[in-house]
Design an enzyme around this catalytic site. Structure first.
Site, PDB file in Angstrom:
ATOM      1  N   GLY A  12       0.790  -1.232   0.000  1.00 19.75           N
ATOM      2  CA  GLY A  12       0.000   0.000   0.000  1.00 19.75           C
ATOM      3  C   GLY A  12       0.816   1.273   0.000  1.00 19.75           C
ATOM      4  O   GLY A  12       0.366   2.301   0.493  1.00 19.75           O
ATOM      5  N   SER A  13       2.023   1.232  -0.601  1.00 22.84           N
ATOM      6  CA  SER A  13       2.811   2.474  -0.626  1.00 22.84           C
ATOM      7  C   SER A  13       2.150   3.512  -1.533  1.00 22.84           C
ATOM      8  O   SER A  13       2.241   4.710  -1.265  1.00 22.84           O
ATOM      9  CB  SER A  13       4.258   2.196  -1.033  1.00 22.84           C
ATOM     10  OG  SER A  13       4.337   1.842  -2.388  1.00 22.84           O
ATOM     11  N   ASN A  14       1.492   3.069  -2.587  1.00 23.72           N
ATOM     12  CA  ASN A  14       0.748   4.025  -3.428  1.00 23.72           C
ATOM     13  C   ASN A  14      -0.443   4.596  -2.660  1.00 23.72           C
ATOM     14  O   ASN A  14      -0.725   5.794  -2.745  1.00 23.72           O
ATOM     15  CB  ASN A  14       0.278   3.359  -4.722  1.00 23.72           C
ATOM     16  CG  ASN A  14       1.358   3.352  -5.785  1.00 23.72           C
ATOM     17  OD1 ASN A  14       1.745   4.388  -6.304  1.00 23.72           O
ATOM     18  ND2 ASN A  14       1.878   2.161  -6.090  1.00 23.72           N
ATOM     19  N   ILE A  92      -8.532  -9.498 -11.457  1.00 23.40           N
ATOM     20  CA  ILE A  92      -8.982  -8.892 -12.722  1.00 23.40           C
ATOM     21  C   ILE A  92     -10.504  -8.859 -12.742  1.00 23.40           C
ATOM     22  O   ILE A  92     -11.161  -9.911 -12.703  1.00 23.40           O
ATOM     23  CB  ILE A  92      -8.393  -9.661 -13.940  1.00 23.40           C
ATOM     24  CG1 ILE A  92      -6.860  -9.511 -13.936  1.00 23.40           C
ATOM     25  CG2 ILE A  92      -8.990  -9.122 -15.246  1.00 23.40           C
ATOM     26  CD1 ILE A  92      -6.146 -10.342 -14.973  1.00 23.40           C
ATOM     27  N   ASN A 107      -6.186   2.523 -12.596  1.00 24.16           N
ATOM     28  CA  ASN A 107      -5.174   1.580 -12.116  1.00 24.16           C
ATOM     29  C   ASN A 107      -3.789   2.157 -12.392  1.00 24.16           C
ATOM     30  O   ASN A 107      -3.622   2.969 -13.294  1.00 24.16           O
ATOM     31  CB  ASN A 107      -5.329   0.246 -12.871  1.00 24.16           C
ATOM     32  CG  ASN A 107      -4.336  -0.798 -12.414  1.00 24.16           C
ATOM     33  OD1 ASN A 107      -4.089  -0.977 -11.209  1.00 24.16           O
ATOM     34  ND2 ASN A 107      -3.726  -1.501 -13.360  1.00 24.16           N
ATOM     35  N   HIS A 109       0.127   0.782 -13.238  1.00 27.09           N
ATOM     36  CA  HIS A 109       0.884  -0.404 -13.628  1.00 27.09           C
ATOM     37  C   HIS A 109       2.364  -0.019 -13.751  1.00 27.09           C
ATOM     38  O   HIS A 109       2.672   1.025 -14.346  1.00 27.09           O
ATOM     39  CB  HIS A 109       0.348  -0.948 -14.955  1.00 27.09           C
ATOM     40  CG  HIS A 109       1.015  -2.218 -15.356  1.00 27.09           C
ATOM     41  ND1 HIS A 109       0.647  -3.443 -14.822  1.00 27.09           N
ATOM     42  CD2 HIS A 109       2.058  -2.455 -16.181  1.00 27.09           C
ATOM     43  CE1 HIS A 109       1.431  -4.379 -15.327  1.00 27.09           C
ATOM     44  NE2 HIS A 109       2.293  -3.817 -16.150  1.00 27.09           N
TER      45      HIS A 109
HETATM   46  C1  GAR Z   1       2.913  -1.142  -7.560  1.00 31.59           C
HETATM   47  O1  GAR Z   1       4.199  -1.148  -8.106  1.00 31.59           O
HETATM   48  C2  GAR Z   1       1.864  -1.176  -8.638  1.00 31.59           C
HETATM   49  O2  GAR Z   1       2.219  -0.464  -9.790  1.00 31.59           O
HETATM   50  C3  GAR Z   1       1.798  -2.645  -8.933  1.00 31.59           C
HETATM   51  O3  GAR Z   1       1.862  -3.262  -7.667  1.00 31.59           O
HETATM   52  C4  GAR Z   1       2.647  -2.436  -6.797  1.00 31.59           C
HETATM   53  C5  GAR Z   1       1.870  -2.205  -5.525  1.00 31.59           C
HETATM   54  O4  GAR Z   1       2.685  -1.568  -4.572  1.00 31.59           O
HETATM   55  N1  GAR Z   1       0.616  -3.012  -9.644  1.00 31.59           N
HETATM   56  C6  GAR Z   1       0.585  -3.945 -10.579  1.00 31.59           C
HETATM   57  O5  GAR Z   1       1.544  -4.618 -10.882  1.00 31.59           O
HETATM   58  C7  GAR Z   1      -0.763  -4.119 -11.248  1.00 31.59           C
HETATM   59  N2  GAR Z   1      -0.659  -4.978 -12.395  1.00 31.59           N
HETATM   60  P1  GAR Z   1       2.058  -0.877  -3.302  1.00 31.59           P
HETATM   61  O6  GAR Z   1       1.144  -1.904  -2.619  1.00 31.59           O
HETATM   62  O7  GAR Z   1       3.254  -0.531  -2.447  1.00 31.59           O
HETATM   63  O8  GAR Z   1       1.316   0.343  -3.751  1.00 31.59           O
END
Ligand code: GAR
Length: 218
Positions: A12-14, A92, A107, A109
């Protein structure tokens, strides 16, 4: 004020980057709920720490994907959610779900789509594939979600150079820190300020000036 639902499966850093920008008033929105299909996702903890409703609900709790998605649709509609933000959500959605929220689901990616997208391409796998291919540039893409996995209209993209000594881990870290944590909150800000228009596959950004903040000049 727009109402967001953020779907997560991992750290969940995003999500954190989005919460931080909401807190300082950059994004005119509130996060109504954070929904995870992984019980131990650290993103749920981040939500709780910030006083946001954190919900664990998995496809496995339902007899079919349709039942699962119907439950989610009813829940999201009951909460009057404006936008659904997928932030590392490993599932998905079917056509049914996507059609219920056309141009309302976004989303991020970790590659320059359409390269290194689609089934099986998530998280560190993407960066491994980028290195195996010998790419010289990579990046991240924010896009609307439609029926084709990672195939919806592109909102923002940003690139960085791949270094000769990069590992999947170093590349993942740079893409997250230098791109994802910046362009995702900005895309959400633009969306919540009604500064994004979708014309077929083309996404028009009505405030070009603000893109310079993240080093995008168009
Ligand atoms: C992120 O790098 C995101 O772009 C990727 O998962 C990670 C989640 O990190 N998403 C995908 O690959 C979707 N196909 P986070 O939990 O630290 O935000």
């Amino acid at each position: 004020m727009k109402k967001l639902a953020v779907f997560v499966s991992g750290s969940g850093s995003n999500l954190q980057a989005i919460i931080d920008q909401i807190k300082i008033g950059e994004i005119p929105a509130t996060i109504s709920c954070v929904i995870s299909n992984k019980k131990d996702a650290y993103a749920l903890e981040r939500a709780r720490k910030n006083g946001i409703q954190a919900i664990y609900i998995s496809r496995r709790d339902f007899p079919s994907s349709l039942e699962y998605e119907k439950y989610l649709v009813n829940f999201l509609k009951s909460q009057k959610i404006d936008y659904i933000v997928l932030a590392g959500f490993l599932y998905i959605f079917s056509e049914y779900f996507v059609e219920e929220f056309r141009n309302k689901i976004i989303n991020i990616h970790p590659s320059l789509l359409p390269a290194f997208g689609g089934k099986g391409m998530y998280g560190i796998n993407v960066h491994k594939s980028v290195l195996e291919y010998g790419m010289k540039v990579t990046g991240a893409t924010v896009h609307f979600v439609d029926v084709v996995p990672d195939g919806g209209p592109i909102i923002l993209q940003k690139a960085i150079y791949v270094r000769e000594d990069d590992t999947p881990e170093t590349l993942q870290k740079r893409v997250l820190e230098e791109i994802e944590w910046k362009i995702y909150p900005l895309a959400i800000k633009l969306l919540c300020e009604d500064k994004i228009e979708v014309v077929g596959r083309k996404v028009i950004i009505k405030d070009k000036e603000i893109l310079k903040k993240v080093g995008i000049e168009i």
